[in-house]
Design an enzyme around this catalytic site. Sequence first.
Site, short mmCIF file in Angstrom:
data_model
loop_
_atom_site.label_atom_id
_atom_site.label_comp_id
_atom_site.label_asym_id
_atom_site.label_seq_id
_atom_site.Cartn_x
_atom_site.Cartn_y
_atom_site.Cartn_z
CE LYS A 1 22.89 18.93 35.30
NZ LYS A 1 21.85 19.23 36.29
NE ARG B 1 15.21 11.93 40.82
CZ ARG B 1 14.53 13.04 41.08
NH1 ARG B 1 13.21 13.01 41.15
NH2 ARG B 1 15.15 14.18 41.26
#
Length: 519
Positions: free
Chosen positions: A294, A368
């Site tokens: 990120k 996920r």
Amino acid sequence: MTSPQTLSLPTQASPPEFALSDLRAHAIVGAEVVALPVLPAPDGPDSTVLLGPGADELGADLVVDLLAVLEMHEATGKVGEVTSYPVPQGAPHNEALRWVLLVGVGEQRPEDLRRAGAALGRAVAGRASVATSIASLTDEAGLEAFVVGLMLGSFQFHWRSEAPEKPPVGRVVLTGLPDADELAPALDRALAVGGAGWRARLLSTVPSNLKSPEWLAEQARLAGAEAGLEVTVWDEQRLAAEGFGGIVGVGQASATPPRLIRMDYAPVTAGRKTPTVVLVGKGITFDTGGLSIKPGEAMVNMKRDMTGGAVVIAVMAALAAVGCPVRVVGLVAAAENAVGGNSLRPSDVVRHYGGRTSEVTNTDAEGRLVMADALAYAVDTIGPDVIVDVATLTGAMKVALGQRTGGFFANNDVLARVIDEAGAAAGEPLWRFPLAEAYEEKLASKVADADNAPGGPGAITAALFLQHFVGSTPWAHLDLASVGDSPSEWHEWTTGPTGFGARLLLQWLRSEDPTGGLS
């Protein structure tokens, strides 16, 4: 270097204590601060606002002064409006009284009272006690909303060398309540709901040099012990041996290994079989993004990427107190998504619990991967009637909804309805998104069953990815990335992690039939 496990959390602020009284006069006996409700003018903005119950006990002269102050400040009685009046020489029968706070309560709906409570909680920070007649305006639902708002509006966290000058108010006396003893169970439920929101915020706010997956598992054990729950924790060896490839893969580069946490709640049913609900929470204790790293600014609030897990732990600990009538199993898939020589690489393939495989094309789509393992385990081992997962999952949800509304998906309209209604009633609103089959083809991978980062529309494709792990089980997916943090104080939200989801899940799970007849 000090390891994360040896750091300790300093003594933290506690929520206010609450007491009930059926005597309005008790409001002025020994209280440093008295808070009175202000109602909007009944005949429109050109008429005079109304000073609610409890004012008479302060004495006629003081009431005249209070009405003058309201007029001088052009008070409207709107929700959350607080007008302060210093009492220079105390009041009749109470030399301790120093402040009267006049709090707008609007239309006195539960939402209004929750927000009025939050405004009062901020206004009395640093005070030892406050007595208020605001809750005497309403029923049990309004009382609960007021108490929850006051608790959460008071929330604080610090890790400073010195305690804050204005900690949460120590004690709140709710006065003027008819049949105060009969309202005690309602107060207990309110404290459980507000306490769950407080716990979820606290866990999400703790910095990640303390908050490892192991630490989170220990918090679950402590919460479970308080509530009489059975708690089971998988370490990294057991996770690997039993095929939890998503959790192991995401956490393998961290110095703090991953964990799967299971918490079991069973109501007292005198032998009657109840439906089973499974809650699954994302527990990424810090998210660098892995090798798909990120930007620095986007990493700053990633200590709260385990908000879903914090919500599940907090909800599980409060189920008995709110009288949940069904069996509930909470699962938290906990890992730190770190950067290291053993990081997952883009193009790696992981095998999930149960055998389904995912190609990892973006290591920053890690939530996920861990949740897929927990969902597959739940279906295979627990066989629930309903599954609800909770996660700060996709930035796309924040783009779609801003930072005031959570998003959700459901494969069953009945479940969607009860979840949506619970969110509205609890003050944690949700907006339903479609599980649009038109985007299913985006999940295709040439080497695995699915691509973990199939692209936009990002929230929808993430939900479609998870849907494969629940089979035909009625399932709702709460993507709370939009509401995981509040950029500013806003009613009962305080700046930082919100703990969004704890109140709505408790509102749902305490209902007479949380499964909506699906079991």
